[in-house]
Design a protein around this motif. Structure first.
Motif, mmCIF file in Angstrom:
data_model
loop_
_atom_site.group_PDB
_atom_site.id
_atom_site.type_symbol
_atom_site.label_atom_id
_atom_site.label_comp_id
_atom_site.label_asym_id
_atom_site.label_seq_id
_atom_site.Cartn_x
_atom_site.Cartn_y
_atom_site.Cartn_z
ATOM 1 N N PRO A 111 -0.057 3.146 9.642
ATOM 2 C CA PRO A 111 0.201 1.823 9.069
ATOM 3 C C PRO A 111 -0.457 1.676 7.701
ATOM 4 O O PRO A 111 -1.523 2.235 7.458
ATOM 5 N N PRO A 131 -2.952 -3.183 11.810
ATOM 6 C CA PRO A 131 -2.128 -4.040 12.658
ATOM 7 C C PRO A 131 -2.962 -4.652 13.785
ATOM 8 O O PRO A 131 -4.021 -4.132 14.130
ATOM 9 N N ASP A 132 -2.476 -5.769 14.316
ATOM 10 C CA ASP A 132 -3.102 -6.352 15.515
ATOM 11 C C ASP A 132 -2.663 -5.513 16.702
ATOM 12 O O ASP A 132 -1.478 -5.416 16.988
ATOM 13 N N PRO A 180 7.403 -0.256 13.851
ATOM 14 C CA PRO A 180 6.022 0.134 13.550
ATOM 15 C C PRO A 180 5.258 0.733 14.730
ATOM 16 O O PRO A 180 4.304 1.474 14.556
#
Ligand SMILES: Nc1ncnc2c1ncn2[C@@H]1O[C@H](COP(=O)(O)OP(=O)(O)O)[C@@H](O)[C@H]1O
Ligand SMILES: O=C(O)[C@@H](O)C(=O)COP(=O)(O)O
Length: 427
Positions: free
Chosen positions: A33, A37-38, A375
């Motif tokens: 990423p 990201p969460d 993603p």
């Protein structure tokens, strides 16, 4: 926490399942990423790359970036996951990527363990077996991109690295984790940089995993991912099959299968699927423009009667026809055309409402998932060993099944798309 880097997308799902079965909460990311990201709480992150067959320099650069990202995210150790059939070309990429990661991470001696007994890949005295056959006699000898014609893994690795490679035999593994650790330390002192380790059973891999669990860097297939997972989780073997709450049911959306794998098992699965499902073949010899190839497939999809069973779009061919295509177009060019076409088809099908996508082939899965700009996802239940459903995040999730070429029973594709809601033509 353990961070894993997989050299293809189906391999990443295989490793993620192995960690999950060992009791580790596992997140999968497709590509490194750009930002943080969460992620749900996790003990393992697997980053799927598509580096198995790209230029070695690119594979090295992408793998180093992924490792840096994982280290920054708090992973004290990195696992490099490659295929249990050690899929690689003369140029690599296993050797060059291992060299770069070992150097970046400061690994004195690095374990190399391709065995995955649950997939019937075992290594004895350095020789890798696929079921009852040597790797070089197995269908892997005809792989379209990485034909494997040498079964002795130390020999294969030596052809890809200048660093010293030695074998740790099964006799030492049978003595247990302390003996394996002693041998690794002894080899490191002698200047050996890669220890290719025999493993015949999952228990062997648990011993190896326990021996190298504190190492900053280790490599292998999903087999050793499981062994390391057990060591990290401190869990017993019974934790295998444990469900961490990831969704277990397949979605309700329209389904389709995309196959670019030419592996023996995929060809069987395709033949069985064709008995009841409409199919369309992407033929790179008749058209070399990926956009036009994809357009033809999508026009065919659009012409299907509304209530037909889920369709198959494929490019897979048996080895003789495959060779003809490769000789006419060039291996890399043919693969690039078909992978791009498959990615475009996937985008068009999702635009048309397809929500369950089964993809056969590691490279093909990489192209499809990348084209769809997905993603990452949550790992669900396995449709076959090492082949889990993956659920994408967001309000309109997709269910993906990324199937490694040689995985799954002959009915896998047929079963995977035969969900409750598929219209029944008999009614
Ligand atoms: N008809 C074909 N001619 C040439 N190459 C093909 C053909 N069909 C598929 N390929 C290529 O072969 C490769 C198969 O690799 P992959 O998708 O990883 O399958 P597997 O998981 O079986 O290794 C892909 O790059 C794909 O585009
Ligand atoms: O280790 C394995 O066999 C798999 O995880 C894997 O890497 C499969 O690769 P493909 O056959 O190219 O899908």
């Amino acid at each position: 926490m353990i961070g894993a880097i997989a050299d293809d997308f189906t391999g990443a799902t295989d490793a993620a399942v192995a960690f999950r079965h060992a009791g580790l909460r596992t997140a999968i990311l497709f590509g490194t990423p750009a930002e943080q990201p969460d992620l749900p709480p996790h003990d393992a992150i697997v980053i799927a790359l598509k580096t198995r067959t790209v230029d070695p320099n690119l594979a090295v650069q992408q793998s180093l970036t992924a490792a840096q990202w994982l280290r920054a995210r708090g992973a004290p150790r990195i696992y490099f996951k490659y295929c249990s059939t050690f899929d690689s070309s003369a140029a690599g990429n296993i050797g060059p990527v291992c060299d770069a990661l070992a150097q970046q991470l400061g690994s004195p001696v690095t374990v190399v363990a391709p065995s995955a007994p649950n997939h019937h890949r075992t290594q004895y005295l350095g020789h890798l077996f696929v079921g009852g056959e040597l790797l070089s006699s197995s269908p892997m000898r005809n792989h379209p991109l990485t034909p494997m014609t040498e079964s002795h893994i130390p020999t294969v690795l030596r052809s890809q690295t200048e660093r010293p490679v030695e074998l740790v035999t099964h006799a030492i593994v049978r003595e247990g984790r302390a003996a394996v650790r002693r041998e690794l330390d002894r080899l490191a002192q002698l200047g050996v940089r890669y220890a290719v380790i025999d493993a015949v059973t999952a228990e062997d891999l648990d011993e190896i995993g326990a021996a190298c669990a504190e190492d900053v860097f280790a490599t292998g297939s999903a087999g050793l991912a499981g062994g390391l997972g057990h060591a990290i989780a401190g869990g017993a073997r019974e934790t295998r099959g444990h469900d961490d709450g990831a969704p277990g049911t397949v979605g309700e959306g329209l389904a389709a299968v995309l196959a670019g794998s030419c592996s023996a098992r995929t060809l069987e699965q395709i033949a069985l699927m064709q008995v009841e499902h409409p199919s369309y073949r992407l033929d790179a010899l008749s058209c070399t423009d990926p956009a036009a190839l994809a357009q033809g497939a999508v026009a065919w999809y659009d012409s299907l009667p509304a209530k037909w069973p889920a369709p198959l779009i494929y490019s897979s061919l048996g080895s003789e026809e495959l060779q003809r295509t490769q000789q006419r177009l060039g291996t890399d060019v043919a693969a690039a055309i078909l992978e791009e076409a498959m990615g475009r088809v996937a985008v068009a099908l999702v635009e048309r409402g397809v929500r369950r996508l089964v993809v056969a082939g590691g490279e093909t899965s990489g192209s499809v998932v990348t084209a769809l700009r997905i993603p990452g996802g949550l790992i669900g239940n396995e449709e076959a060993p090492g082949v889990p459903w993956i659920y994408t995040p967001g309000p309109d999730p997709l269910a993906l099944l990324l199937k490694s070429g040689n995985f799954g029973d002959p009915y896998l594709l047929t079963r995977a798309i035969r969900a409750r809601h598929v219209p029944d033509l008999q009614k």
